[in-house]
Write a protein that holds these residues in place. Structure first.
Motif, mmCIF file in Angstrom:
data_model
loop_
_atom_site.group_PDB
_atom_site.id
_atom_site.type_symbol
_atom_site.label_atom_id
_atom_site.label_comp_id
_atom_site.label_asym_id
_atom_site.label_seq_id
_atom_site.Cartn_x
_atom_site.Cartn_y
_atom_site.Cartn_z
ATOM 1 N N UNK A 99 0.837 -1.194 0.000
ATOM 2 C CA UNK A 99 0.000 0.000 0.000
ATOM 3 C C UNK A 99 0.877 1.251 0.000
ATOM 4 N N UNK A 100 0.224 2.406 -0.194
ATOM 5 C CA UNK A 100 0.940 3.684 -0.253
ATOM 6 C C UNK A 100 0.341 4.661 0.748
ATOM 7 N N UNK A 101 1.178 5.484 1.331
ATOM 8 C CA UNK A 101 0.749 6.604 2.169
ATOM 9 C C UNK A 101 0.907 7.876 1.342
ATOM 10 N N UNK A 102 -0.148 8.683 1.282
ATOM 11 C CA UNK A 102 -0.231 9.731 0.283
ATOM 12 C C UNK A 102 -0.264 11.125 0.879
ATOM 13 N N UNK A 103 0.043 12.096 0.071
ATOM 14 C CA UNK A 103 -0.120 13.499 0.393
ATOM 15 C C UNK A 103 0.416 14.337 -0.744
ATOM 16 N N UNK A 104 0.164 15.613 -0.715
ATOM 17 C CA UNK A 104 0.669 16.496 -1.763
ATOM 18 C C UNK A 104 0.631 17.929 -1.274
ATOM 19 N N UNK B 17 18.767 24.630 16.501
ATOM 20 C CA UNK B 17 17.509 24.907 17.169
ATOM 21 C C UNK B 17 16.765 23.601 17.353
ATOM 22 N N UNK B 18 15.949 23.539 18.400
ATOM 23 C CA UNK B 18 15.174 22.351 18.703
ATOM 24 C C UNK B 18 13.715 22.760 18.875
ATOM 25 N N UNK B 19 12.827 21.976 18.296
ATOM 26 C CA UNK B 19 11.403 22.271 18.324
ATOM 27 C C UNK B 19 10.636 21.046 18.813
ATOM 28 N N UNK B 20 9.549 21.293 19.517
ATOM 29 C CA UNK B 20 8.612 20.244 19.898
ATOM 30 C C UNK B 20 7.241 20.666 19.413
ATOM 31 N N UNK B 21 6.617 19.832 18.575
ATOM 32 C CA UNK B 21 5.347 20.191 17.948
ATOM 33 C C UNK B 21 4.341 19.068 18.089
ATOM 34 N N UNK B 22 3.091 19.452 18.249
ATOM 35 C CA UNK B 22 1.974 18.512 18.131
ATOM 36 C C UNK B 22 1.109 18.982 16.981
ATOM 37 N N UNK B 23 0.945 18.148 15.962
ATOM 38 C CA UNK B 23 0.219 18.545 14.754
ATOM 39 C C UNK B 23 -0.958 17.605 14.526
ATOM 40 N N UNK B 24 -2.011 18.145 13.959
ATOM 41 C CA UNK B 24 -3.215 17.387 13.621
ATOM 42 C C UNK B 24 -3.576 17.684 12.177
ATOM 43 N N UNK B 25 -3.965 16.667 11.450
ATOM 44 C CA UNK B 25 -4.390 16.852 10.066
ATOM 45 C C UNK B 25 -4.894 15.545 9.499
ATOM 46 N N UNK B 26 -5.180 15.538 8.204
ATOM 47 C CA UNK B 26 -5.624 14.330 7.529
ATOM 48 C C UNK B 26 -4.448 13.634 6.866
ATOM 49 N N UNK B 27 -4.493 12.293 6.852
ATOM 50 C CA UNK B 27 -3.509 11.486 6.144
ATOM 51 C C UNK B 27 -4.248 10.585 5.158
ATOM 52 N N UNK B 28 -3.629 10.351 3.997
ATOM 53 C CA UNK B 28 -4.294 9.663 2.902
ATOM 54 C C UNK B 28 -3.500 8.416 2.498
ATOM 55 N N UNK B 29 -4.239 7.342 2.177
ATOM 56 C CA UNK B 29 -3.650 6.059 1.872
ATOM 57 C C UNK B 29 -4.308 5.483 0.623
ATOM 58 N N UNK B 30 -3.556 4.646 -0.085
ATOM 59 C CA UNK B 30 -4.125 3.865 -1.188
ATOM 60 C C UNK B 30 -3.747 2.405 -0.985
ATOM 61 N N UNK B 31 -4.736 1.542 -1.055
ATOM 62 C CA UNK B 31 -4.493 0.127 -0.852
ATOM 63 C C UNK B 31 -3.888 -0.510 -2.084
ATOM 64 N N UNK B 32 -3.086 -1.546 -1.867
ATOM 65 C CA UNK B 32 -2.531 -2.306 -2.992
ATOM 66 C C UNK B 32 -3.630 -3.055 -3.736
ATOM 67 N N UNK B 33 -4.808 -3.184 -3.092
ATOM 68 C CA UNK B 33 -5.944 -3.861 -3.741
ATOM 69 C C UNK B 33 -6.816 -2.918 -4.551
ATOM 70 N N UNK C 90 5.258 7.255 0.468
ATOM 71 C CA UNK C 90 5.545 6.290 1.512
ATOM 72 C C UNK C 90 4.993 4.941 1.092
ATOM 73 N N UNK C 91 5.829 3.908 1.112
ATOM 74 C CA UNK C 91 5.451 2.587 0.598
ATOM 75 C C UNK C 91 5.545 1.550 1.720
#
Length: 366
Positions: A219-224, A350-366, A248-249
Motif C-alpha cells: 500500500x501507499x501513504x499519500x499526500x501532496x 535549534x530544537x522544536x517540539x510540535x503537536x500537529x493534527x491533520x488528515x492522512x491519505x492512503x491507497x491500498x494495494x488492492x 511512503x510505501x
C-alpha cells in the motif's frame, strides 16, 4: 531561509487547503474505480492544527494554530462552505512579554461542472477572507504597546478535483486575490495543489470499515503540497513557488519507508530539500485506531543569488509518535507529537517540539 511575504500572506487564500504537511504520491500508478462524491448532501472536509514550542531558547514560548474548513453540497453542483483559522503565539522574557493573535473567517461558494463517469471535475469559486490581528508588548523599559489591524481579502478563480478514489481527490486551484488593509491594498495571483477529502451523504461500496484499511504490504501513504504565486502585481512583482512530492510505501504490513522532496524558490533563492522517513504501525490490522512511531531526517540546501545572502545547507532530524483514526479505509485523522532538531552550517542549532493534527491519505494495494 526563504523569506517571502507569501509564506503568511497566502495562508488564508485557499480555505479548502489544509496547512498540515502530508506525505505524497505517484497518482498515475492507480485507477479511480469509485464514483466521485460531488452530489447533494456530500461534504468536503479539511483541517490542520499545530501546537509547538522552541526548546533551544531560554525564553518561555509557545505557538498555536488551528484551521478547520468544511463545505456542503446543497445540490449536485453547488457547494457552500467556510474556513476558519485562529493563531496565537507568546514569547516571555524576564523584562518583556510579546503576544500575537490572528483570527480569520473565509466563506466561499463553488460551482462544479460535473462530467459523468469521469475522474476529473472542474469548478469555479468565489469568496473572501476577513482577518483580524492583534499584537501586545509588555515591557519594563518601554511600557505597554498594542497594535490592531484588519483586512479583507476577496478571491475568485477556478480549479479541478482529480479523484483517486471516491473520497480522495487531488485538488488544484488558480485564484486571484485582493488584499485591502486600512490605507494599503495590493493584488496577487496564487496556485495551490493538495489532497482533499470528500465525505459521502451515506455509506457507499468500499467505504465501510469492514474492509481492511490500507496498511498492508504494497500500500501507499499519500499526500501532496504545492503552492506559489505572483505577489504585489504591478508593484514589486514578487514570484514564489514550492512543490513537495513524496511517497511512503509499505514494505511489510506495518512498516512504511519513503521520502519527501521539496523544491522551492523565492527572492532569487532556491531550496532543494530531500526528506527520507520511516514509520512503523503497532495497531491491529483492520482496526480504525492505529498508533505509530516515526523518524526521519532531511538535508536542506539553499542556493542564494551571489549579490545577496550566501548559500548554505542544514541537517534536520525528526522523531515522534502519533495516532491515525481511520474515517474510511483510505482517509485517517492524524495526531503527531514530534521532536525536530535542526543544525545549520554556521553551528547555529535549534530544537522544536510540535503537536500537529491533520488528515492522512492512503491507497491500498488492492
Amino acid at each position: 531561509m526563504l523569506n517571502f511575504r507569501g509564506s503568511n500572506y497566502n495562508q488564508h487564500m485557499n480555505p479548502m487547503k489544509a496547512t498540515f504537511t502530508s506525505l505524497v504520491v505517484l497518482f498515475s500508478l492507480f485507477t479511480c474505480t469509485s464514483s466521485a462524491q460531488i452530489e447533494k448532501g456530500a461534504w468536503l472536509i479539511n483541517s490542520s492544527a499545530n501546537l509547538g514550542t522552541r526548546l533551544s531558547v531560554p525564553d518561555d514560548n509557545y505557538s498555536f494554530f488551528i484551521a478547520p474548513s468544511a463545505g456542503y453540497f446543497i445540490t449536485d453542483k453547488w457547494l457552500l462552505g467556510t474556513g476558519i483559522a485562529y493563531g496565537h503565539s507568546t514569547n516571555k522574557r524576564p523584562e518583556s512579554e510579546f503576544t500575537f493573535n490572528n483570527f480569520s473567517v473565509a466563506p466561499f461558494v463553488r460551482y462544479y461542472f460535473p462530467r459523468e463517469d469521469r475522474v476529473m471535475h472542474w469548478f469555479a469559486t468565489l469568496g473572501s477572507n476577513f482577518t483580524n490581528n492583534k499584537s501586545e508588548l509588555q515591557s519594563t523599559q518601554i511600557g505597554n504597546l498594542e497594535n490592531k489591524s484588519s483586512a479583507v481579502e476577496p478571491f475568485a478563480g477556478g480549479g479541478f478535483n482529480f479523484f483517486v478514489n471516491a473520497n480522495v481527490a487531488v485538488e488544484g486551484t488558480l485564484l486571484y486575490q485582493g488584499y485591502f488593509e486600512d490605507d494599503f491594498d495590493t493584488h496577487a495571483l496564487f496556485y495551490n495543489i493538495g489532497l482533499q477529502f470528500f465525505l459521502p451523504p451515506a455509506p457507499v461500496d468500499g467505504y465501510n470499515m469492514d474492509n481492511a484499511i490500507a496498511l498492508s504490504k504494497s500500500s501507499w501513504m499519500l499526500g501532496l503540497s504545492a503552492e506559489g504565486g505572483w505577489l504585489d502585481i504591478g508593484g514589486f512583482d514578487n514570484f514564489f513557488g514550492s512543490l513537495t512530492p513524496s511517497a511512503g510505501y509499505f514494505l511489510t504490513d506495518r512498516f512504511v519507508l519513503g521520502a519527501a522532496f521539496q523544491l522551492a524558490f523565492a527572492d532569487q533563492n532556491a531550496i532543494i530539500y530531500p526528506q527520507p522517513f520511516a514509520r512503523y504501525y503497532i495497531g491491529k490490522i483492520g482496526s480504525p485506531l492505529q498508533p505509530f512511531a516515526t523518524a526521519g531526517f532531511g538535508t536542506r540546501f539553499q542556493f542564494a543569488d551571489k549579490a545577496g545572502d550566501p548559500g548554505f545547507f542544514n541537517l534536520n532530524l525528526t522523531a515522534g509518535a502519533g495516532l491515525n483514526y481511520f474515517l474510511t479505509p483510505n482517509v485517517a485523522l492524524e495526531g503527531l507529537l514530534k521532536y525536530d532538531g535542526r543544525q545549520l552550517e554556521d553551528d547555529f542549532s535549534t530544537e522544536l517540539l510540535n503537536f500537529v493534527i491533520g488528515f492522512q491519505f492512503f491507497l491500498s494495494s488492492n
